[in-house]
Design a protein around this motif. Structure first.
Motif, PDB file in Angstrom:
ATOM      1  N   TYR A  57     -31.615  77.046  -2.214  1.00 33.26           N
ATOM      2  CA  TYR A  57     -31.735  76.011  -3.241  1.00 33.26           C
ATOM      3  C   TYR A  57     -32.801  74.975  -2.873  1.00 33.26           C
TER       4      TYR A  57
ATOM      5  N   VAL B 186     -17.004  84.685 -11.459  1.00 36.57           N
ATOM      6  CA  VAL B 186     -16.198  85.580 -12.311  1.00 36.57           C
ATOM      7  C   VAL B 186     -16.774  86.991 -12.330  1.00 36.57           C
TER       8      VAL B 186
ATOM      9  N   TRP C 102      -9.560  86.391  -9.293  1.00 34.00           N
ATOM     10  CA  TRP C 102     -10.224  85.099  -9.564  1.00 34.00           C
ATOM     11  C   TRP C 102      -9.246  83.938  -9.448  1.00 34.00           C
ATOM     12  N   VAL C 103      -7.991  84.142  -9.825  1.00 36.15           N
ATOM     13  CA  VAL C 103      -7.027  83.033  -9.807  1.00 36.15           C
ATOM     14  C   VAL C 103      -6.113  83.074  -8.571  1.00 36.15           C
ATOM     15  N   ASP C 104      -6.447  83.896  -7.564  1.00 35.69           N
ATOM     16  CA  ASP C 104      -5.578  84.037  -6.393  1.00 35.69           C
ATOM     17  C   ASP C 104      -5.832  83.020  -5.282  1.00 35.69           C
ATOM     18  N   ASP C 105      -7.074  82.876  -4.894  1.00 41.35           N
ATOM     19  CA  ASP C 105      -7.380  82.044  -3.730  1.00 41.35           C
ATOM     20  C   ASP C 105      -7.270  80.564  -4.078  1.00 41.35           C
ATOM     21  N   PRO C 106      -7.165  79.713  -3.060  1.00 44.97           N
ATOM     22  CA  PRO C 106      -7.191  78.274  -3.366  1.00 44.97           C
ATOM     23  C   PRO C 106      -8.529  77.926  -4.014  1.00 44.97           C
ATOM     24  N   TRP C 107      -8.528  76.981  -4.948  1.00 43.52           N
ATOM     25  CA  TRP C 107      -9.788  76.521  -5.517  1.00 43.52           C
ATOM     26  C   TRP C 107     -10.512  75.698  -4.456  1.00 43.52           C
TER      27      TRP C 107
ATOM     28  N   TRP D 103     -11.753  72.888  -4.018  1.00 46.73           N
ATOM     29  CA  TRP D 103     -11.481  71.463  -3.763  1.00 46.73           C
ATOM     30  C   TRP D 103     -10.088  71.252  -3.162  1.00 46.73           C
ATOM     31  N   GLU D 104      -9.319  72.348  -2.986  1.00 50.19           N
ATOM     32  CA  GLU D 104      -7.957  72.214  -2.470  1.00 50.19           C
ATOM     33  C   GLU D 104      -7.939  72.290  -0.949  1.00 50.19           C
TER      34      GLU D 104
END
Lengths: 97, 203
Positions: A22, A64, A75-80, A82-83
């Motif tokens: 980046y 995704v 996609w919805v399994d791991d911690p997000w 910011w957690e």
């Protein structure tokens, strides 16, 4: 999935290489003919792609478009991201860039 | 972290500029039920959402809304390019032009600049999801009203696509509300806030 030390290291690798890509991109936007910067970009982009492929295969999707499981939408399994959990073992690794 | 993808979600190809149409459509960029409010609403609600599936829905819908900001902006840009000063005056676009020329500034059709007051982040699972369901319906109504006011087929095609997405998002937020209720206390879903009161929440 609970974050472990090697997961945290794999994530660090992505963060390191993606940051380099980046940073190079920001510079190249204003200097599109700088070949030295282009080589720097290409080198880190290859490492970033490799790091992402390694991470997704082992730990789960980064985007995704990175779900590799046929039996569950991981996609919805791991911690997000910011957690942050301070009791997590990965917090003790003290890794620096 | 966000990474830009160099594409529109759905193609925007408007052959005939029309500043009068732009004056109406700009409400879906920066108006009370516009895409800028939508993206901010869902992405900012994520942090206090205790259920992973619902956080996923907020993330993915919120990101799509960022793409819709870009689509509506593309419509506005294409509707206002290559205009003469006479055309700008005749369309009544001069009041916008004086402040923004043909830059794409988020405001409502009546000229009120975008305001984060349009965005609700209550930090309460049911309050936030109810807000999201209402927001999708309000955006759908705005697109319906736009379709009543304009007739350029190039523009209507894009607006119909965006209208359809509001319906899909409404359905997905319906899923989100059902997930939250399934995990709550069926005797009284609203007796506590699962985003703050830790007890009683089922896995």
């Amino acid at each position: 999935m609970k974050q472990d030390m090697s997961e945290s290291r794999a994530m660090r690798e992505i963060q390191k290489e993606a940051f380099a890509v980046y940073e190079a991109a920001l510079y190249l936007d204003g200097h599109p003919d700088d070949r030295r910067a282009l080589r720097y970009y290409a080198e880190h982009e290859a490492r970033r792609a490799e790091a992402v492929a390694h991470y997704e295969k082992k730990y789960g999707p980064m985007t995704v478009c990175g779900v590799r499981s046929a039996d569950r939408w991981t996609w919805v399994d791991d911690p997000w991201p910011w957690e942050y959990d301070s009791t997590d073992v990965s917090a003790l690794s003290g890794q620096k860039l | 972290m966000f990474l830009y993808e160099r594409k529109l979600q759905y193609p925007v190809k408007i052959k005939t500029p029309n500043a009068q149409t732009a004056k109406i459509i700009i409400s879906q960029l920066g108006g009370p039920d516009g895409e800028m409010g939508a993206a901010n609403r869902y992405l900012q609600q994520r942090y206090s959402m205790p259920y992973r599936e619902v956080t996923g829905i907020l993330t993915d819908v919120g990101v799509e809304e960022l793409g819709h900001i870009e689509m509506v902006s593309a419509v506005l840009h294409q509707l206002t390019r290559n205009l003469s000063i006479d055309e700008i005056k005749r369309a009544g676009f001069d009041t916008y032009f004086v402040d923004h020329t043909t830059g794409v500034y988020p405001q409502s059709a009546a000229g009120v600049p975008f305001d984060m007051k349009y965005v609700g982040v209550k930090g309460d699972v049911f309050a936030d999801l109810s807000e999201d369901l209402a927001a999708e319906q309000k955006a759908r109504v705005t697109y319906d009203n736009i379709l009543r006011l304009i007739d350029d087929p190039d523009v209507c095609d894009v607006i119909r696509f965006l209208r359809e997405r509001e319906l899909v998002h409404y359905q997905r937020f319906g899923d989100a509300l059902r997930i939250a209720q399934d995990k709550g206390d069926e005797q009284n879903f609203y007796g506590y806030n699962p985003a703050f009161d830790k007890k009683k929440t089922r896995k």
